[in-house]
Design a protein around this motif. Structure first.
Motif, mmCIF file in Angstrom:
data_model
loop_
_atom_site.group_PDB
_atom_site.id
_atom_site.type_symbol
_atom_site.label_atom_id
_atom_site.label_comp_id
_atom_site.label_asym_id
_atom_site.label_seq_id
_atom_site.Cartn_x
_atom_site.Cartn_y
_atom_site.Cartn_z
ATOM 1 N N ILE A 12 0.845 -1.198 0.000
ATOM 2 C CA ILE A 12 0.000 0.000 0.000
ATOM 3 C C ILE A 12 0.878 1.246 0.000
ATOM 4 N N THR A 13 0.681 2.125 -0.964
ATOM 5 C CA THR A 13 1.387 3.409 -0.958
ATOM 6 C C THR A 13 0.499 4.459 -0.280
ATOM 7 N N GLY A 14 1.148 5.451 0.300
ATOM 8 C CA GLY A 14 0.386 6.480 1.005
ATOM 9 C C GLY A 14 -0.375 5.910 2.183
ATOM 10 N N ALA A 15 0.272 5.003 2.933
ATOM 11 C CA ALA A 15 -0.420 4.272 3.998
ATOM 12 C C ALA A 15 -0.425 4.995 5.337
ATOM 13 N N SER A 16 0.115 6.196 5.391
ATOM 14 C CA SER A 16 0.261 6.872 6.680
ATOM 15 C C SER A 16 -1.012 7.533 7.169
ATOM 16 N N ALA A 17 -2.033 7.648 6.325
ATOM 17 C CA ALA A 17 -3.270 8.324 6.747
ATOM 18 C C ALA A 17 -4.371 8.026 5.736
ATOM 19 N N THR A 195 -10.742 13.100 4.636
ATOM 20 C CA THR A 195 -9.435 12.678 5.121
ATOM 21 C C THR A 195 -8.608 13.952 5.275
ATOM 22 N N GLU A 196 -7.288 13.834 5.164
ATOM 23 C CA GLU A 196 -6.431 15.019 5.192
ATOM 24 C C GLU A 196 -6.404 15.733 3.840
ATOM 25 N N PHE A 197 -7.139 15.194 2.869
ATOM 26 C CA PHE A 197 -7.085 15.673 1.488
ATOM 27 C C PHE A 197 -7.273 17.183 1.381
ATOM 28 N N SER A 198 -8.393 17.689 1.900
ATOM 29 C CA SER A 198 -8.691 19.114 1.759
ATOM 30 C C SER A 198 -7.773 19.972 2.617
#
Length: 260
Positions: A12-17, A195-198
């Motif tokens: 999984i990439t970007g698995a930190s959040a 998520t943390e996206f925005s």
């Protein structure tokens, strides 16, 4: 229902959040061994410790990785420990959006970061695993986490939309190129996911980020992870090629019914 997944290994990439972290939890609960990768070492090490405690029957590995570096990707994949060498499922989740800016004014550093992460990073990881999955007895499954923005466009979203359109093109092209192989290719295209996206998009402005989800119930990372588990748990002859998942009330990238 997910017995086909037990014992498989998931990278999984970007698995930190966010979606990546939720995918780690969901696949671990299905009995998969998990390789967590992200740039934020502390976050994935904490997640590894959590998974080790919750699921003692599976193996987990946390590896610091910046997907924008092909050298780093190749090094990580080549040097995976022996009991993680055979990767069955690749979740290309690492991605981000920066700014909401007219194309004429987009800062070059933001353009480069989005293209390098969302497009090149996905390409580098996919290239690293295709030869391995072709030779693997169980084949493999590549799942690209894209976006509704890969199907539509909206003002001030030119660069991000372009990167996600690229993901769509890459995914559909791979399906032709891998049709004679044991590798399946799928795409998940979420709408609004909280998520943390925005927060990342608006450079840490939590109040502005919260407004994106105001008056509606957005999707969660777990909603997307559950879909990823379902897609990859189908029998080998079933290839769920493309999915669009939206929160109720969202009809397009920019049309959302909000409660007052």
């Amino acid at each position: 229902m997910f017995k086909n997944l037990k014992g498989k290994t998931v990278f999984i990439t970007g698995a930190s959040a966010g979606i990546g972290e939720a995918c780690a939890q969901a696949f671990a609960s299905a009995g998969c061994h998990i390789i967590l990768t992200a740039r934020r070492t502390k976050r994935i090490e904490e997640l590894k410790a959590e998974l080790d405690q919750q699921y003692p029957d599976i193996r987990t590995l946390a590896v610091t990785l910046d997907v924008t570096s092909k050298e780093a990707v190749d090094q990580v994949v080549t040097n995976l420990p022996a009991d993680f060498q055979s990767v069955d499922i690749l979740i290309n989740n690492a991605g981000l959006v920066l700014g909401l800016t007219p194309l004429a004014d987009y800062p070059v550093d933001q353009i480069d970061t989005m293209i390098n992460t969302n497009v090149k990073g996905l390409i580098y990881c996919t290239q690293a695993f295709i030869p391995r999955m072709k030779q693997a007895p169980r084949g493999g499954h590549i799942v690209n986490v894209s976006s509704i923005s890969g199907r539509e466009v909206y003002p001030n979203g030119s660069v991000y939309c372009a990167t996600k359109h690229a993901v769509d093109v890459i995914t559909r092209t791979l399906r032709f190129e891998l049709a004679d192989s044991p590798i399946r290719v799928s795409s998940i295209n979420p709408g609004l996911v909280e998520t943390e996206f925005s927060k990342v998009r608006f450079e840490g402005d939590q109040q502005r980020a919260d407004q994106v989800y105001a008056g509606m119930t957005p999707l969660t990372g777990s909603d997307i992870a559950e879909l990823a588990v379902f897609i990859t748990s189908r029998p080998a002859h079933v290839e769920i090629a493309d999915t669009l998942i939206l929160p109720h009330g969202q009809a397009s990238a920019t049309f959302v019914h909000r409660q007052k």
